[in-house]
Design a protein around this motif. Structure first.
Motif, short mmCIF file in Angstrom:
data_model
loop_
_atom_site.label_atom_id
_atom_site.label_comp_id
_atom_site.label_asym_id
_atom_site.label_seq_id
_atom_site.Cartn_x
_atom_site.Cartn_y
_atom_site.Cartn_z
N ALA A 227 43.08 45.93 26.80
CA ALA A 227 42.89 46.68 25.55
C ALA A 227 41.42 46.69 25.11
CB ALA A 227 43.76 46.09 24.44
N GLY A 228 40.70 45.62 25.39
CA GLY A 228 39.30 45.56 24.96
C GLY A 228 38.31 46.16 25.93
N VAL A 229 38.77 46.51 27.14
CA VAL A 229 37.84 47.01 28.16
C VAL A 229 38.32 48.30 28.80
CG1 VAL A 229 36.81 44.76 28.67
CG2 VAL A 229 38.90 45.46 29.87
N GLU A 230 39.28 48.96 28.18
CA GLU A 230 39.85 50.16 28.81
C GLU A 230 38.86 51.32 28.88
OE1 GLU A 230 42.10 51.98 24.83
OE2 GLU A 230 43.28 51.15 26.46
N HIS A 231 37.71 51.20 28.18
CA HIS A 231 36.69 52.24 28.25
C HIS A 231 35.87 52.14 29.54
CE1 HIS A 231 34.98 48.63 26.48
NE2 HIS A 231 33.77 49.05 26.80
N LEU A 232 36.02 51.05 30.29
CA LEU A 232 35.29 50.88 31.55
C LEU A 232 36.07 51.51 32.70
CD1 LEU A 232 34.21 47.13 31.22
CD2 LEU A 232 32.90 49.16 30.58
N PRO A 233 35.38 52.07 33.71
CA PRO A 233 36.09 52.60 34.88
C PRO A 233 36.81 51.47 35.61
CG PRO A 233 33.72 52.54 35.27
CD PRO A 233 33.92 52.23 33.82
N ALA A 234 37.89 51.81 36.31
CA ALA A 234 38.72 50.81 36.98
C ALA A 234 38.68 50.97 38.50
CB ALA A 234 40.16 50.92 36.50
N VAL A 235 38.65 49.82 39.19
CA VAL A 235 38.75 49.80 40.65
C VAL A 235 39.87 48.83 41.02
CG1 VAL A 235 36.30 50.32 40.97
CG2 VAL A 235 37.05 47.94 40.94
N THR A 236 40.43 49.02 42.21
CA THR A 236 41.51 48.16 42.69
C THR A 236 41.11 47.52 44.01
OG1 THR A 236 43.17 49.59 41.65
CG2 THR A 236 43.94 48.08 43.36
N LEU A 237 41.29 46.21 44.08
CA LEU A 237 40.94 45.48 45.29
C LEU A 237 41.94 45.77 46.41
CD1 LEU A 237 40.13 42.01 43.69
CD2 LEU A 237 38.46 43.64 44.60
N LEU A 256 37.76 48.00 48.53
CA LEU A 256 38.46 48.58 47.39
C LEU A 256 39.51 49.58 47.87
CD1 LEU A 256 35.44 49.21 44.99
CD2 LEU A 256 36.95 47.22 45.07
N ALA A 257 40.72 49.42 47.36
CA ALA A 257 41.79 50.35 47.71
C ALA A 257 41.73 51.61 46.87
CB ALA A 257 43.14 49.66 47.52
N GLN A 258 41.12 51.48 45.68
CA GLN A 258 41.04 52.63 44.78
C GLN A 258 39.79 52.50 43.92
OE1 GLN A 258 44.48 53.11 42.32
NE2 GLN A 258 43.79 55.02 41.41
N MET A 259 39.06 53.60 43.75
CA MET A 259 37.89 53.59 42.88
C MET A 259 37.63 55.01 42.40
SD MET A 259 34.83 53.09 45.69
CE MET A 259 34.67 54.19 47.09
N PRO A 260 37.05 55.13 41.19
CA PRO A 260 36.76 56.46 40.66
C PRO A 260 35.50 57.02 41.30
CG PRO A 260 36.04 54.80 39.11
CD PRO A 260 36.73 54.07 40.22
N THR A 273 43.91 43.70 40.82
CA THR A 273 44.54 43.36 42.08
C THR A 273 45.45 44.50 42.50
OG1 THR A 273 46.42 42.31 40.97
CG2 THR A 273 44.52 40.91 41.46
N GLY A 274 45.95 44.43 43.72
CA GLY A 274 46.82 45.49 44.22
C GLY A 274 48.10 45.63 43.42
N ASP A 275 48.55 44.54 42.77
CA ASP A 275 49.79 44.61 41.99
C ASP A 275 49.52 44.85 40.50
OD1 ASP A 275 48.70 42.16 41.42
OD2 ASP A 275 50.49 40.98 41.92
N GLY A 276 48.29 45.29 40.17
CA GLY A 276 48.00 45.75 38.82
C GLY A 276 47.56 44.71 37.82
N ARG A 277 47.17 43.52 38.27
CA ARG A 277 46.69 42.49 37.34
C ARG A 277 45.17 42.58 37.19
NH1 ARG A 277 49.40 37.32 40.05
NH2 ARG A 277 48.87 38.55 41.90
N LEU A 278 44.69 42.38 35.97
CA LEU A 278 43.25 42.42 35.73
C LEU A 278 42.61 41.16 36.30
CD1 LEU A 278 40.90 43.99 34.39
CD2 LEU A 278 41.32 42.65 32.31
N ALA A 279 41.71 41.34 37.26
CA ALA A 279 41.08 40.21 37.94
C ALA A 279 39.70 39.89 37.39
CB ALA A 279 40.98 40.50 39.44
N GLY A 280 39.14 40.78 36.58
CA GLY A 280 37.83 40.51 36.00
C GLY A 280 37.02 41.77 35.80
N ILE A 281 35.74 41.56 35.59
CA ILE A 281 34.79 42.66 35.40
C ILE A 281 33.68 42.51 36.44
CG2 ILE A 281 33.20 43.80 33.81
CD1 ILE A 281 36.07 43.88 32.84
N GLY A 282 33.36 43.60 37.11
CA GLY A 282 32.28 43.58 38.09
C GLY A 282 31.23 44.61 37.75
N VAL A 283 30.04 44.43 38.30
CA VAL A 283 28.96 45.38 38.10
C VAL A 283 28.56 45.93 39.46
CG1 VAL A 283 27.19 43.56 38.16
CG2 VAL A 283 26.68 45.78 37.10
#
Length: 303
Positions: A227-237, A256-260, A273-283
């Motif tokens: 909820a606090g970081v949904e403005h950031l683009p998302a990637v999936t490992l 990465l399995a998925q990236m914008p 993660t592949g099962d949809g859990r937030l694993a952190g923030i990367g740059v």
């Protein structure tokens, strides 16, 4: 307990005191807040619980919205109704058109001098501590972003202003500067923060509501870490990359399995993660060659 709480802070208590009360209600020590509200102000105070405290820094870019009731002709040392009156000037003849005419000058990137009564640190002390002792400090102006200003109503000598702005903007200073530009000066009578990004005042919870829900075992007030970081683009490992990420190692585009599209060096991203859990923030960090960029962990979360 990990996640964000949208608290409706009442007037009359500091943001720190609000956090302390929620800590006692939830029985949890690890709670912080994203963006201080003045004690006299009320409205949305976003609280971060558990691992969400590690994501607070990424909420600073969220747009904040306020409604400020302003009185013309009166200035105070705190720039609001809690302070000592420093001037009282006539305002007869001023109209809503006069207010509307000066607002465009305060939209966009502007220079703003923070109030003397504020929580900013100066040589190890809060400015309000120095101000209370009568010590004057030359506060350097800062650049802030005001996205939108709207005059909602005017009834001399008062008007209601809706403000949308970036982090670090002082509404008290903004209203005082508007009053000074108009001539007679002004100060804030009441201030309500109506939104911080997706956290809206209509969805917020009072302290009494949180207490009742907690006693009933209801934690539906807790919003997920996203909820606090949904403005950031998302990637999936991709499969196999999660272990390296959890150990603080960078991952490449091939991990990465998925990236914008359009990711570029310097972009912060939500990492799942592949099962949809937030694993952190990367740059995103540049590589050699340029297309060989990689994602460097900034925050690694437990999951």
């Amino acid at each position: 307990m990990d996640g964000f709480v949208n608290l409706l802070k009442p007037p009359g208590i500091s943001s720190h005191e609000a956090v302390q009360r929620v800590r006692r209600l939830l029985g949890q020590k690890t709670i912080g807040h994203a963006g201080t509200l003045d004690p006299a102000a009320c409205g949305v105070l976003v609280l971060a619980c558990g691992q969400a405290t590690r994501l607070v820094e990424f909420t600073s870019s969220l747009v904040k919205a306020y409604r400020a009731q302003v009185v013309l002709g009166i200035t105070t040392d705190t720039l609001d109704a809690t302070g000592q009156v420093t001037s009282h000037r006539p305002v007869s003849g001023l109209t809503a058109a006069d207010v509307a005419a000066v607002l465009p000058a305060f939209v966009g990137e502007i220079w703003q001098k923070p109030p003397a009564f504020s929580a900013i640190h100066h040589r190890g002390q809060r400015l309000y501590e120095l101000a209370r002792r009568g010590e004057e400090v030359d506060i350097a102006p800062r650049r802030v972003q005001v996205h939108d200003l709207r005059l909602l109503w005017f009834r001399i000598p008062c008007f209601l202003l809706e403000v949308k702005c970036g982090g670090g903007t002082y509404i008290r200073s903004l209203c005082a500067d508007i009053g000074q530009t108009m001539g007679p000066g002004a100060c804030v009578l009441t201030l309500v923060r109506t939104a911080v990004g997706p956290f809206l005042v209509g969805d917020s919870y009072t302290l009494a509501e949180l207490e009742a829900m907690t006693q009933a075992g209801d934690t539906s007030f807790l919003q997920p870490l996203e909820a606090g970081v949904e403005h950031l683009p998302a990637v999936t490992l991709a499969a196999g990359a999660g272990a390296r990420w959890q150990h603080g190692q960078a991952v490449g585009a091939g991990d990465l399995a998925q990236m914008p599209p359009g990711l570029a060096p310097g972009y912060d991203c939500r990492v799942y993660t592949g099962d949809g859990r937030l694993a952190g923030i990367g740059v995103v960090a540049a590589g050699v060659p340029a297309e060989a960029w990689h994602l460097r962990p900034r925050k690694v979360l437990r999951y």
